[in-house]
Design a protein around this motif. Structure first.
Motif, PDB file in Angstrom:
ATOM      1  N   TYR A 163     -36.608 -19.715  -5.074  1.00  0.00           N
ATOM      2  CA  TYR A 163     -35.321 -19.949  -5.745  1.00  0.00           C
ATOM      3  C   TYR A 163     -34.315 -18.835  -5.502  1.00  0.00           C
ATOM      4  O   TYR A 163     -33.441 -18.580  -6.340  1.00  0.00           O
ATOM      5  N   ASP A 198     -40.423 -23.621 -10.865  1.00  0.00           N
ATOM      6  CA  ASP A 198     -39.863 -23.667  -9.511  1.00  0.00           C
ATOM      7  C   ASP A 198     -40.915 -23.352  -8.453  1.00  0.00           C
ATOM      8  O   ASP A 198     -40.911 -23.955  -7.366  1.00  0.00           O
ATOM      9  N   GLN A 255     -38.742 -25.780  -6.274  1.00  0.00           N
ATOM     10  CA  GLN A 255     -37.383 -26.142  -6.665  1.00  0.00           C
ATOM     11  C   GLN A 255     -36.590 -24.888  -7.022  1.00  0.00           C
ATOM     12  O   GLN A 255     -37.129 -23.783  -7.082  1.00  0.00           O
ATOM     13  N   SER A 256     -35.294 -25.097  -7.257  1.00  0.00           N
ATOM     14  CA  SER A 256     -34.420 -24.052  -7.789  1.00  0.00           C
ATOM     15  C   SER A 256     -33.569 -24.660  -8.889  1.00  0.00           C
ATOM     16  O   SER A 256     -32.950 -25.708  -8.676  1.00  0.00           O
TER      17      SER A 256
END
Length: 309
Positions: free
Chosen positions: A125, A165, A170-171
């Motif tokens: 992230y 995350d 993910q971010s």
């Protein structure tokens, strides 16, 4: 006129009896009186044992801290005391890098230590808004991505989003009163661990190590660099994130406070400068308590000598 005692009389069916007696009423009266005395004593205990001189000394301590704030704290990048605090954080970053295996000589640069930590504690992230997706989607840039990225926040929710995350690649970002998620944030990232427990431990270590790597700016920073936001201001992101997850629309006040917090952070008021400002609070507390303690100590010995004589 004397006080009257009222006793209730009830019909038992075979006669009349008093439902209470003088003895029971007196017992109840004494019980209520004791409760009232305890309440009064408790109220007296919480009263401040201070006189005019104590308040005057406290005001003087506040004035002293105000003078220190003007001449030694000031604002970021123009703060003699802030420069000392920044240097302290840089040295702690180097110490942590050495514990993690960094070996760049006795006088290795801070940027070298940060670069080592960024590589060792890799996370998905870290979009910085410099030619990546974050620049076009989230309005990220090198000065605000530490604030907008939830996983960069040194809070419990920041830790939660960091672990989330890393598990999902993910971010999560907060921008313009919205919670935005970037899928497949880093195709080259892989969370280490053979099972869930080991992966959780690795995610926590990565979060902590990356926070340390960013606390004194990034490896490419020119000058002071942008650190991480203080928990006081990053909670404004958490409020918006929680409301969005609960399908509650954040208010305009939430957006105003969040935008204000971001502007303050962009001016250099990160966790390092917040630590600098905390020094004044500590000085004020210590000086005030010292004055109070010395006065009470002198008064105690003065009264003791009089009683002995």
């Amino acid at each position: 006129m004397g006080n009257a005692v009222l006793l209730n009389m009830v019909d038992t069916g075979t006669g009349f009896n008093f439902s209470s007696s003088i003895e029971s009423e007196l017992t109840k009266y004494h019980f209520e009186l004791d409760e009232l005395n305890e309440t009064t004593d408790s109220f007296n205990i919480i009263q401040p044992d201070c006189d005019r001189l104590d308040y005057g000394l406290a005001i003087s301590a506040g004035a002293l801290c105000g003078i220190i704030d003007i001449f030694l704290v000031g604002k970021p990048e123009k703060s003699p005391l802030g420069d000392i605090t920044d240097k302290w954080f840089e040295n702690r970053t180097k110490d942590f890098a050495k514990l993690s295996g960094w070996n760049d000589g006795k006088n290795g640069s801070t940027s070298s230590a940060i670069r080592f930590l960024e590589t060792k504690f890799k996370i998905p992230y870290d979009q910085r808004g410099a030619g990546d997706a974050g620049q076009f989607i989230f309005g990220l840039n090198p000065t605000n991505h530490h604030f907008k990225s939830l996983a960069h926040n040194p809070t419990l929710l920041g830790l939660f989003f960091s672990i989330l995350d890393q598990f999902t690649n993910q971010s999560h970002f907060v921008t313009e009163n919205e919670l935005i998620v970037l899928q497949r944030a880093d195709d080259g990232f892989e969370l280490r661990g053979a099972d869930v427990i080991s992966k959780l431990f690795s995610a926590f270590v990565n979060w902590f190590g990356h926070i340390i790597s960013d606390i004194s700016g990034s490896s490419t920073s020119k000058g002071r660099g942008m650190g991480i936001p203080s928990p006081l201001w990053s909670w404004t992101n958490d409020i918006i994130a929680i409301k969005r997850k609960l399908s509650i629309k954040p208010s305009e006040f939430d957006k105003f406070v969040n935008d204000l917090s971001l502007k303050i952070f962009n001016q250099g008021y990160d966790i390092r400068f917040q630590a600098t400002q905390t020094i004044l609070v500590m000085i004020n507390e210590l000086v005030t308590r010292l004055f109070y303690s010395v006065r009470r100590l002198v008064k105690y010995f003065a009264d003791t000598e009089k009683k002995t004589a």
